[in-house]
Design an enzyme around this catalytic site. Structure first.
Site: not given
Length: 322
Positions: A103, A120, A178, A198
């Site tokens: 991200h 996150e 991740h 992605r």
């Protein structure tokens, strides 16, 4: 307005990699076998949570923020974020490996997407034997080495794999490569953002036979290419206490493993409080009402609360504030 603890209808998301644990373990109202996410608390446009309990049942989270911003969010949170709810709360079930992704940070996300970045954290609720996560690289790499690995389909050789079990906790800062591995059920706390780059999806095809979109070029300037060991969270597991797990500019998360009732003085907190129940059950109340939650459920306690009472004989709660 006297705002009581609010529970919301889950927003359920079918995913290519989803399974049945959200139904089988967390008792979500699901009728298929590919549900990957339950959005518990969201103000993302198009996916705004709706209240499920009490007199405000049927109201949207965004409507309540617009009407009662300081009472719900807290003065300091409102001053910082306006009427944009800054947190997105999910439960995620990965029957298959998720795509490898990352991200962007706030600056890049704002510039490219007019969005927050996406920092996150994950709390592992259940993991099949041998289940793993991918977190970061296994060595320092250059942008050129990374690009070559994408071209030659050897990215997996550069990535770091982590075996997981219930209770393991990971902090995923922006830029970190991740992926959630097959067999993992987890609670996710993140900035309000749906911006994901992605970079590899195991060459899978969707139900229509199409490869999913990759964001190879966008990712190049967003990746942290250095090997870091800053992702595994260590925390105290002292019972009947508030134990800090993660403190960052975007959220603070504590874990409470309770065997008895607990009263918290939150008059000076100046933030809403979220409780995700990751074990057992509890009744949570403020001056204006109460709500019962069990494993797999979430409640939002408004910032105007002066005290929070947790009534339980056995509960494990993640407590999230700003």
């Amino acid at each position: 307005m006297n705002l009581y603890p609010l529970k919301f209808n889950p927003i359920l998301k079918e995913r290519l990699w989803g399974g049945t644990k959200l139904k089988d373990v967390l008792d979500k109202p699901i009728e298929n076998d590919i549900t990957g996410e339950s959005w518990e608390l969201s103000a993302v446009k198009g996916d705004v949570s709706v209240v499920a309990n009490g007199d405000l049942s049927g109201a949207s989270l965004q409507d309540l923020i617009n009407k009662y911003p300081e009472a719900l969010l807290g003065k300091s949170v409102y001053a910082r974020f306006g009427t944009e709810f800054p947190i997105l709360i999910k439960f995620i079930d990965a029957k298959q490996d998720l795509s490898i992704q990352l991200h962007p940070n706030d600056e890049l996300a704002k510039k490219r997407h007019n969005s927050f970045g996406k920092t996150e954290m994950w709390y592992i609720m259940d993991a099949d034997k041998g289940a793993e996560l991918i977190v970061g690289f296994n060595k320092d790499v250059t942008k050129e080495e990374y690009a070559k690995s994408i071209e030659e389909d050897t990215l997996l050789d550069l990535l770091n794999y982590e075996s997981v079990k219930e209770g393991d906790t990971f902090f995923i800062n922006t830029g970190k490569m991740h992926a959630i591995g097959a067999g993992v059920l987890l609670a996710e706390i993140q900035q309000t953002s749906d911006i994901t780059y992605r970079v590899f999806d195991f060459n899978r095809r969707d139900k229509n036979g199409n490869l999913r979109e990759l964001h190879t070029d966008l990712a190049l300037d967003a990746i942290d290419y250095t090997k870091k060991d800053d992702f595994k969270v260590t925390y105290s597991d002292k019972k009947d206490s508030v134990n800090n797990m993660v403190s960052c500019p975007y959220f603070n998360t504590n874990i409470l493993e309770l065997t008895k009732d607990l009263e918290l003085d939150v008059e000076k907190r100046d933030s809403f409080t979220i409780y995700m129940c990751v074990g057992g059950k509890a009744t949570i109340s403020n001056e204006f009402g109460s709500v019962s939650i069990k494993k797999g459920e979430t409640t939002l306690v408004p910032a105007q609360s002066k005290k929070i009472n947790i009534i339980t004989t056995s509960a494990k709660l993640l407590e999230v504030t700003i």
